[in-house]
Design a protein around this motif. Structure first.
Motif, short mmCIF file in Angstrom:
data_model
loop_
_atom_site.label_atom_id
_atom_site.label_comp_id
_atom_site.label_asym_id
_atom_site.label_seq_id
_atom_site.Cartn_x
_atom_site.Cartn_y
_atom_site.Cartn_z
N LEU A 1 8.34 8.51 3.76
CA LEU A 1 9.09 9.27 2.76
C LEU A 1 8.58 10.71 2.71
N ASP A 2 9.47 11.59 2.27
CA ASP A 2 9.21 13.02 2.10
C ASP A 2 9.01 13.71 3.44
N ARG A 3 7.87 13.54 4.08
CA ARG A 3 7.59 14.17 5.37
C ARG A 3 7.95 13.22 6.50
N LEU B 1 3.86 -1.11 3.79
CA LEU B 1 3.19 0.18 3.62
C LEU B 1 4.21 1.29 3.44
N MET B 2 3.97 2.14 2.43
CA MET B 2 4.78 3.33 2.20
C MET B 2 3.89 4.54 2.48
N LEU B 3 4.36 5.46 3.32
CA LEU B 3 3.52 6.56 3.77
C LEU B 3 4.24 7.89 3.67
N ASP B 4 3.57 8.85 3.01
CA ASP B 4 3.99 10.25 3.04
C ASP B 4 2.98 10.95 3.94
N ALA C 1 0.84 -1.20 0.00
CA ALA C 1 0.00 0.00 0.00
C ALA C 1 0.87 1.25 0.00
N VAL C 2 0.47 2.24 -0.78
CA VAL C 2 1.14 3.54 -0.83
C VAL C 2 0.11 4.61 -0.51
N ILE C 3 0.41 5.44 0.50
CA ILE C 3 -0.50 6.52 0.90
C ILE C 3 0.21 7.85 0.70
N ASN D 1 2.19 17.02 -9.29
CA ASN D 1 3.15 16.27 -10.09
C ASN D 1 4.26 15.64 -9.25
N PHE D 2 4.64 16.28 -8.13
CA PHE D 2 5.67 15.71 -7.27
C PHE D 2 5.25 14.35 -6.75
N PHE D 3 4.03 14.26 -6.23
CA PHE D 3 3.56 13.00 -5.66
C PHE D 3 3.26 11.97 -6.75
N ALA D 4 2.76 12.44 -7.90
CA ALA D 4 2.49 11.52 -9.00
C ALA D 4 3.78 10.88 -9.51
N THR D 5 4.83 11.68 -9.62
CA THR D 5 6.13 11.17 -10.08
C THR D 5 6.73 10.23 -9.04
N LEU D 6 6.59 10.60 -7.78
CA LEU D 6 7.07 9.76 -6.68
C LEU D 6 6.38 8.39 -6.73
#
Length: 330
Positions: free
Chosen positions: A144-146, A119-122, A63-65, A72-77
């Motif tokens: 990731l990111d935050r 699970l991958m979570l921003d 799962a990716v949240i 575009n940043f999150f779409a590319t990520l």
């Protein structure tokens, strides 16, 4: 739709034998295997993944949240993460929180119920309690990111503070001394660090910090950027440059300024974090600090898969460099 019972009856064998053929068990006669496989093909039989996952105790699902897939940043990520997952035989299910904490918690609960392998979570929430269901069920996790304070888990992101300082220093190098900032809530790590970078660059250059030049919005979206930009230009003297803490804030800011008859960059220069989808745009506009979004997603997924496969035990922290792209908004 044919069931395993239907196939067993037609083949004249037990349900166990059909199950062994489906799962490539070695202890089945070749003649029986061929017969059962023929019947499975004719019936277009699809194995029940939920049932088989209970046996394997895995679902081959990750799962990716993410906060806002329209950005575009999150779409590319996400693209980078999904490519790496598919490459390793994992399906990806996705949750878009729309910068909503309640929605974020609901997705976490929902994906736990679906027994995802990882699970991958921003994250939006900076409270560690939202992760309790994940840790309680011992689900591999990569943030990731935050960031979330006090959490011991793998993390992949970029050097937000240093990159923000570099953006502001670029504006200072152009001769700007009245530089405004529009940003997101300071409880969110990336906006707090970008604010710190902004303040550091001004202080290091000996520029007085004017709190009226700092405007904080509840969400880092276009509508908020529009409002914050219109607020900040009311300050006297008006800023000659504006640092938007993300790309959507910058888009909204330009619209807000245009409605007031303020031109970019003639009347006010603008820089921002993150790039845009410029595939069909002949004349990219914003000077931006571009995070390696695809690589962040890919590396985060790679770390998560290693955790799932128990190839790594200790959390890893990976910080990637961003790059300054100078365009027409300055």
């Amino acid at each position: 739709m044919a069931t395993i019972y239907d196939i067993a009856k037609k083949a004249g064998v037990s349900i166990t034998t059909v199950s062994r053929v489906i799962n490539n068990h070695p202890y089945v006669k070749d003649s029986t295997r061929k017969k059962v496989k023929k019947l499975l093909t004719e019936a277009s039989y699809v194995p029940n993944s939920n049932a088989s996952s209970l046996v394997r105790k895995t679902t081959n699902t990750i799962a990716v949240i993410l906060p806002d897939i329209t950005n575009n940043f999150f779409a590319t990520l996400f693209h980078g993460a999904e490519e790496k997952a598919n490459e390793n035989g994992f399906a990806v299910i996705f949750g878009n929180t729309n910068e909503d904490i309640v929605r974020e918690e609901e997705y976490i609960r929902m994906f736990m119920e679906r027994r995802v392998d990882g699970l991958m979570l921003d994250p939006i929430s900076q409270e560690s309690h939202i992760l309790k269901p994940i840790f309680k069920n011992e689900i591999p996790l990569v943030i990731l990111d935050r960031e979330i304070k006090g959490i011991t888990t793998s993390y992949v992101g970029s050097n937000n503070k240093e990159s923000a300082s570099a953006l502001v220093e670029y504006l200072i190098g152009l001769g700007h001394r009245r530089i405004g900032l529009i940003t997101g809530l300071q409880g969110i790590s990336v906006y707090r660090k970008r604010t710190e970078g902004y303040l550091t660059a001004l202080a290091d250059t000996g520029i007085n910090i004017n709190s009226d030049y700092i405007k904080v919005g509840k969400k880092p979206i276009k509508e908020v950027g529009y409002l914050l930009a219109q607020e900040i230009v009311k300050v006297s003297p008006r800023p000659t440059a504006l640092f938007a803490a993300n790309n959507f804030l910058a888009i909204g800011a330009v619209k807000g300024l245009k409605e007031l008859g303020i031109k970019v960059p003639e009347d006010i220069a603008i820089v921002c974090f993150d790039d845009f989808d410029n595939g069909s745009v002949l004349n990219p506009f914003f000077t931006s600090m571009n995070q390696p979004a695809y690589e962040i997603g890919l590396i985060a997924m790679e770390l998560l898969i290693k955790q799932i496969k128990k190839e790594i035990n200790d959390p890893e922290r990976i910080i990637l460099e961003s790059s300054l792209c100078v365009r027409h908004s300055t």
